[in-house]
Motif scaffolding. Sequence first.
Motif, PDB file in Angstrom:
ATOM      1  N   ASN A 294       0.746  -1.256   0.000  1.00 56.42           N
ATOM      2  CA  ASN A 294       0.000   0.000   0.000  1.00 56.42           C
ATOM      3  C   ASN A 294       0.778   1.311   0.000  1.00 56.42           C
ATOM      4  O   ASN A 294       0.499   2.185   0.798  1.00 56.42           O
ATOM      5  CB  ASN A 294      -0.947   0.008   1.208  1.00 56.42           C
ATOM      6  CG  ASN A 294      -2.028  -1.049   1.113  1.00 56.42           C
ATOM      7  OD1 ASN A 294      -1.744  -2.193   0.791  1.00 56.42           O
ATOM      8  ND2 ASN A 294      -3.263  -0.676   1.385  1.00 56.42           N
TER       9      ASN A 294
ATOM     10  N   GLY B 184      -4.617   5.670   6.676  1.00 62.57           N
ATOM     11  CA  GLY B 184      -4.795   5.139   5.332  1.00 62.57           C
ATOM     12  C   GLY B 184      -5.879   5.872   4.559  1.00 62.57           C
ATOM     13  O   GLY B 184      -6.555   6.764   5.072  1.00 62.57           O
TER      14      GLY B 184
ATOM     15  N   HIS C 142      -9.067   2.422  -1.096  1.00 58.81           N
ATOM     16  CA  HIS C 142      -8.329   1.785  -2.196  1.00 58.81           C
ATOM     17  C   HIS C 142      -9.085   0.561  -2.698  1.00 58.81           C
ATOM     18  O   HIS C 142      -8.611  -0.565  -2.615  1.00 58.81           O
ATOM     19  CB  HIS C 142      -6.900   1.415  -1.770  1.00 58.81           C
ATOM     20  CG  HIS C 142      -6.781   0.730  -0.443  1.00 58.81           C
ATOM     21  ND1 HIS C 142      -6.840   1.398   0.746  1.00 58.81           N
ATOM     22  CD2 HIS C 142      -6.601  -0.565  -0.122  1.00 58.81           C
ATOM     23  CE1 HIS C 142      -6.705   0.557   1.741  1.00 58.81           C
ATOM     24  NE2 HIS C 142      -6.560  -0.673   1.237  1.00 58.81           N
TER      25      HIS C 142
ATOM     26  N   THR D 182      -5.843  -5.066  -2.285  1.00 60.61           N
ATOM     27  CA  THR D 182      -4.689  -5.950  -2.125  1.00 60.61           C
ATOM     28  C   THR D 182      -4.858  -7.297  -2.803  1.00 60.61           C
ATOM     29  O   THR D 182      -4.029  -7.705  -3.618  1.00 60.61           O
ATOM     30  CB  THR D 182      -4.410  -6.168  -0.626  1.00 60.61           C
ATOM     31  OG1 THR D 182      -3.831  -4.984  -0.081  1.00 60.61           O
ATOM     32  CG2 THR D 182      -3.457  -7.328  -0.401  1.00 60.61           C
TER      33      THR D 182
ATOM     34  N   HIS E  19       1.940  -1.187   5.432  1.00 63.73           N
ATOM     35  CA  HIS E  19       0.555  -0.766   5.209  1.00 63.73           C
ATOM     36  C   HIS E  19       0.322   0.535   5.950  1.00 63.73           C
ATOM     37  O   HIS E  19       0.876   0.766   7.026  1.00 63.73           O
ATOM     38  CB  HIS E  19      -0.393  -1.857   5.717  1.00 63.73           C
ATOM     39  CG  HIS E  19      -1.814  -1.696   5.268  1.00 63.73           C
ATOM     40  ND1 HIS E  19      -2.645  -0.722   5.760  1.00 63.73           N
ATOM     41  CD2 HIS E  19      -2.537  -2.393   4.369  1.00 63.73           C
ATOM     42  CE1 HIS E  19      -3.833  -0.832   5.187  1.00 63.73           C
ATOM     43  NE2 HIS E  19      -3.799  -1.841   4.337  1.00 63.73           N
ATOM     44  N   SER E  20      -0.485   1.425   5.359  1.00 63.02           N
ATOM     45  CA  SER E  20      -0.834   2.644   6.081  1.00 63.02           C
ATOM     46  C   SER E  20      -1.411   2.254   7.446  1.00 63.02           C
ATOM     47  O   SER E  20      -2.001   1.186   7.604  1.00 63.02           O
ATOM     48  CB  SER E  20      -1.851   3.445   5.282  1.00 63.02           C
ATOM     49  OG  SER E  20      -2.911   2.613   4.862  1.00 63.02           O
TER      50      SER E  20
ATOM     51  N   ASP F  88      -2.496   1.793  -1.950  1.00 55.81           N
ATOM     52  CA  ASP F  88      -3.449   2.317  -0.977  1.00 55.81           C
ATOM     53  C   ASP F  88      -4.284   3.330  -1.750  1.00 55.81           C
ATOM     54  O   ASP F  88      -4.802   3.006  -2.820  1.00 55.81           O
ATOM     55  CB  ASP F  88      -2.725   2.939   0.219  1.00 55.81           C
ATOM     56  CG  ASP F  88      -3.638   3.104   1.436  1.00 55.81           C
ATOM     57  OD1 ASP F  88      -4.250   4.190   1.568  1.00 55.81           O
ATOM     58  OD2 ASP F  88      -3.736   2.162   2.228  1.00 55.81           O
TER      59      ASP F  88
END
Length: 695
Positions: A45, A102, A105, A163, A300-301, A339
């Motif tokens: 992301n 985040g 997405h 993802t 990942h965020s 992301d």
Amino acid sequence: MRLAGTTALATSFPPSIERALALPANKRTGTIQDVEHIVVLTQENRSFDHYFGSLRGVRGFGDPRPAFLPSKKSVFHQPYGASELLPYRPDAHPVGSQFLAGTPHNWPDAHKAWNNGQYDQWVAAKGPLTMAYMTREDIPFHYALADAFTICDAYHCSFMGATDPNRYYMWTGWVGNDGANGGPVLDNSEAGYDWRTYPELLEKAGVSWKVYQDIGAGLNDAGSWGWTTDPYIGNYGDNSLLYFHQYQNAQPGAPLADKAKTGTNIAVGGALFDILRDDVRRNALPQVSWITAPEAYTEHSNWPVNYGAWYISQVLDALTSNPEVWSKTVLIINYDENDGFFDHVVAPYAPQSPSQGLSTVATTHEIYAGGAKYAAGPYGLGARVPLFAVSPWSKGGYVCSELFDHTSVIRFIERRFGVVETQISAWRRAICGDLTSAFDFTRPDKRFVALPSTASYAPPDRQRHPSYVPTLPTQQAMPKQESGARYARPLPYALDVKGALDLAKTFHLEIANKGKAGAWLQVRSGDASSGPWSYTVEAGKSLSDSLKVPVSGLYDFSVYGPNGFLRTFKGGVAAGSADFYVGAHYENEEEEAYREFEIVVANRGASARTVTIFNAYTGHTAKRRLSPGERFEKSWPLEASFGWYDLLITIDEDKSFERRLAGHIENGKDSVSDPAFGSNGGKRVKSAEVEHENE
């Protein structure tokens, strides 16, 4: 030749890694056959601009040829309500140590940001956090990794969305696009699927493979498959092979179970890298490996990027603990999707209809027809994401700008072990390379660049901290890119684009691909009511299309291609408008010196006109008065600009007329990144000299 910024950094990894990185590559054949181990570590992301927009020598914030919006501003100026939002660095430094929040997405918001190729709805679709970015100060390990090895600045995720579908492309070549066996999968439903995966092909061919992961609370539990409430164990559900029934049903002793459903067990006292370290020590590393990290280390965020830096460094430490193994290993570090973080390079996509573009290769399985849950649209490609090629064959701080996506990882394995994945579409095979251009197997670089220690990035606790949401800047300015260039890998591109207006006031476009690889190009119009158009041209082929001139009588078409290729065509159709032919001639030959770039200008009108040609790299301006029917040829040597050219042709008596020709001429040799990156924010230099070409 020495480039700025290539000196070794002061701090370094532990001595074992330094010694291993200093070792020469295995050179038994001088080809990809010298690679005996391919390891793929896929993180989470992050977009390319989000991490590396400010890195020197890549297509980042200093891009001299960004796509332009109908507003006449570059794509960096994303609409934000009645205003706009530029990329900004969050105010908590270093950002790489923050639990940065985040952004959305998924299929709907990704396609909204894409907006049929306009690329102008990022903030509306993703929120203002989409424009956040980091610098070397924030993520020094990642920048040092790019300076030590090779970074790819034209690597895209495969899918406009989440993802799992992106990882399905990486592990199977598609998302079940034909609609069979549970596909197509457009989200993270994880409902269980039945199409074949690439590891099954490897198994059948006798190529050894394995997934390195932690089992968390177990790898057989539907709904988790390694994703746990403890973010410091498990695999974050990123082993997407476990969403296929054939793996779910595999029992211990079967290859799919033993190679994809086993791992370390931190929860009962194991250590994160025990199995990987042991396999490397015993010379038992498989021919192909995939690594999936626990949530806290995935980048990942909501998780610090520098936790990921620590994890990557531990993987490198394990792989280089046995110098003999490392001398034969390629480590690919990539990111599954962006992301919702912004990237300015328009991602390639197949046209949904002839009115939206053309392709010389079939686009079968590249357009989703629409359904009850999601609207129709292209599957991808998605936004640019980072990829590092880390190996003894990719040292030296290079950039590789060939177009790649996640299927390129499969194709790299194909090239080495000969196991072909038939589920990759013809369209992707035409435009996405196989990653081999990121390496030099014939003459591996012997230079050594030390990497900084990541010891301080190890998580200080095992907590999940609240997300950090940055405050938007009150004063905006376009970010600066680091000055200096970097070495660049040779690319397979050689394109020629011509445009001409006919008596019926229709603009005809001709695209010829003289290179060794297929190319994707986008044509954008200065008229907001038309375009953009998507074109795919296979190697050795050409296509043509006709574009309507707006009712205003003024046309404005820009053709964007790989590695900064650009052709612009502007002018008018009214009586008295300039009518000029502008052509270019150059040759791509494998020789040390760059050939000259020749411009040909012919006055096809009824009046004499003064032609001005401006060279953005030298500041040189040439002028020539041309009578009706007269022709003018001008050659520009490109050695000083390492094969890069950017020429603007205008007519003094007709301010609407403009032709711009820009890009890079390849000669089969290593080159240098675009000198315009970071030098002046992508703007042309002012004219330093005027030469009147009249005889």
